[in-house]
Design a protein around this motif. Structure first.
Motif, PDB file in Angstrom:
ATOM      1  N   SER A  83     -19.093  20.206 -14.071  1.00  0.00           N
ATOM      2  CA  SER A  83     -18.914  18.903 -13.439  1.00  0.00           C
ATOM      3  C   SER A  83     -17.456  18.692 -13.060  1.00  0.00           C
ATOM      4  O   SER A  83     -16.562  18.963 -13.873  1.00  0.00           O
ATOM      5  CB  SER A  83     -19.352  17.802 -14.406  1.00  0.00           C
ATOM      6  N   ALA A 123     -28.356  18.538  -7.775  1.00  0.00           N
ATOM      7  CA  ALA A 123     -26.978  18.252  -8.184  1.00  0.00           C
ATOM      8  C   ALA A 123     -26.777  18.643  -9.638  1.00  0.00           C
ATOM      9  O   ALA A 123     -25.756  19.230  -9.996  1.00  0.00           O
ATOM     10  CB  ALA A 123     -26.653  16.778  -7.967  1.00  0.00           C
ATOM     11  N   LYS A 124     -27.762  18.363 -10.483  1.00  0.00           N
ATOM     12  CA  LYS A 124     -27.667  18.739 -11.891  1.00  0.00           C
ATOM     13  C   LYS A 124     -27.603  20.259 -12.036  1.00  0.00           C
ATOM     14  O   LYS A 124     -26.802  20.776 -12.820  1.00  0.00           O
ATOM     15  CB  LYS A 124     -28.845  18.187 -12.687  1.00  0.00           C
ATOM     16  N   ARG A 156     -18.966  13.791  -7.038  1.00  0.00           N
ATOM     17  CA  ARG A 156     -20.211  13.860  -7.819  1.00  0.00           C
ATOM     18  C   ARG A 156     -21.275  12.940  -7.222  1.00  0.00           C
ATOM     19  O   ARG A 156     -22.437  13.325  -7.098  1.00  0.00           O
ATOM     20  CB  ARG A 156     -19.962  13.467  -9.281  1.00  0.00           C
ATOM     21  N   GLU A 160     -24.871  14.179  -5.517  1.00  0.00           N
ATOM     22  CA  GLU A 160     -26.192  13.652  -5.889  1.00  0.00           C
ATOM     23  C   GLU A 160     -26.936  13.182  -4.650  1.00  0.00           C
ATOM     24  O   GLU A 160     -28.123  13.437  -4.489  1.00  0.00           O
ATOM     25  CB  GLU A 160     -26.054  12.465  -6.844  1.00  0.00           C
ATOM     26  N   GLN A 161     -26.228  12.471  -3.779  1.00  0.00           N
ATOM     27  CA  GLN A 161     -26.850  11.942  -2.577  1.00  0.00           C
ATOM     28  C   GLN A 161     -27.237  13.051  -1.612  1.00  0.00           C
ATOM     29  O   GLN A 161     -28.297  13.017  -1.006  1.00  0.00           O
ATOM     30  CB  GLN A 161     -25.873  10.968  -1.894  1.00  0.00           C
ATOM     31  N   THR A 199     -29.152   5.174  -3.928  1.00  0.00           N
ATOM     32  CA  THR A 199     -28.301   6.164  -4.581  1.00  0.00           C
ATOM     33  C   THR A 199     -27.125   5.493  -5.285  1.00  0.00           C
ATOM     34  O   THR A 199     -26.713   4.381  -4.940  1.00  0.00           O
ATOM     35  CB  THR A 199     -27.770   7.201  -3.576  1.00  0.00           C
ATOM     36  N   ARG A 200     -26.596   6.198  -6.271  1.00  0.00           N
ATOM     37  CA  ARG A 200     -25.437   5.665  -7.001  1.00  0.00           C
ATOM     38  C   ARG A 200     -24.214   5.540  -6.097  1.00  0.00           C
ATOM     39  O   ARG A 200     -23.385   4.664  -6.299  1.00  0.00           O
ATOM     40  CB  ARG A 200     -25.118   6.540  -8.207  1.00  0.00           C
ATOM     41  N   ASP A 259     -30.806  14.445  -7.219  1.00  0.00           N
ATOM     42  CA  ASP A 259     -30.381  14.498  -8.620  1.00  0.00           C
ATOM     43  C   ASP A 259     -30.641  15.853  -9.269  1.00  0.00           C
ATOM     44  O   ASP A 259     -29.793  16.389  -9.981  1.00  0.00           O
ATOM     45  CB  ASP A 259     -31.094  13.409  -9.433  1.00  0.00           C
TER      46      ASP A 259
END
Length: 137
Positions: free
Chosen positions: A99, A90-91, A78, A82-83, A14-15, A87
């Motif tokens: 956002s 979250a989107k 954010r 996502e995590q 993940t990011r 994704d």
């Protein structure tokens, strides 16, 4: 072996994990344990588990972690979102609610407003290309 690694560390790609790895290195000499304590984790190992991707960051801890990392709360939220939900979800949430805007993004928006004399400029293809050029895209 790859399947076993994924079973134990489902959030490793993940990011948020990538950001944590980078930011913790940037904060040296502050230790990972100090960051965990500042976040309010009772077990300092919790941050190591999040950083490794073994567990996800609880959404309610995102603001405290951002403060401990001296990072923008909206940005960390954010990444945690996502995590937490993936994704696609979250989107969808961001599409519906908008956002969260980071402090840095607020600065850009303020500058655009001032430069345009508050006329609500349209994002043209030329303006988009100029912005992308700033970031080397």
């Amino acid at each position: 072996m790859e399947i076993n690694r994924m079973a134990r560390k489902p959030y490793s790609d993940t990011r948020l994990v990538q950001y944590l790895e980078k930011r913790i290195l940037e904060m040296r000499p502050v230790t990972q344990n100090e960051i965990a304590m500042r976040t309010g984790f009772t077990n300092p190992n919790m941050l190591a588990m999040i950083k490794s991707g073994a567990t996800k960051l609880p959404l309610d801890r995102a603001p405290a972690l951002a403060q401990a990392l001296e990072a923008d709360e909206a940005y960390v939220l954010r990444l945690a979102l996502e995590q937490a939900v993936g994704d696609t979800a979250a989107k969808a949430i961001i599409d519906i609610l908008g956002s969260p805007i980071s402090q840095n993004e607020r600065g850009w928006i303020s500058e655009i407003r001032e430069a345009s004399r508050h006329v609500d400029p349209r994002l043209t293809s030329r303006a988009r290309a100029a912005l992308r050029g700033i970031f080397g895209k």
